[in-house]
Write a protein that holds these residues in place. Sequence first.
Motif: not given
Length: 107
Positions: A92-94, A96-107
Motif C-alpha cells: 500500500s502507499l501507506n 511504502l511511506a512508513q518504511e521510507t520514513l522509518q529509514k530516515s530516522v534509523t539511518a
Amino acid sequence: MSVDGYYARIEYNSDTDLFRGEILGLSGGADFYGANPDELRQEFKKSLDVFLEVCKEQGIEPRRQFSGKFNLRIPPELHEQLAMAAEAQGKSLNALAQETLQKSVTA
C-alpha cells in the motif's frame, strides 16, 4: 543531544555567545543554555528535571501525545509515482511511506 530518552535541538546564539537547547516532544516548552557541551548537558538535565517535576505536580503528561496520523501535501505527480511504486512492490502507499520514513530516522 539526548538525556534520559529526551532529545533537544541545539542552536548557537551569536548575540549571547551561548548555545540554546530546546527539549523536543514535550507537552509544554523547556529550554536551556550553555557555553560548551558539558554545560549544555548539565543545564539540559536541570531543565528537564524541573519540567518533569512541574508536570508531576500538575498531573500533566510530560510527553506530547501523537495519534500516528498526519497529512502530507505533495505534488500530484509525486503522488502518482509513489502510488505506482507501491503497487509495483505489492504494498500500500501507506506501507511504502512508513518504511521510507522509518529509514530516515534509523539511518
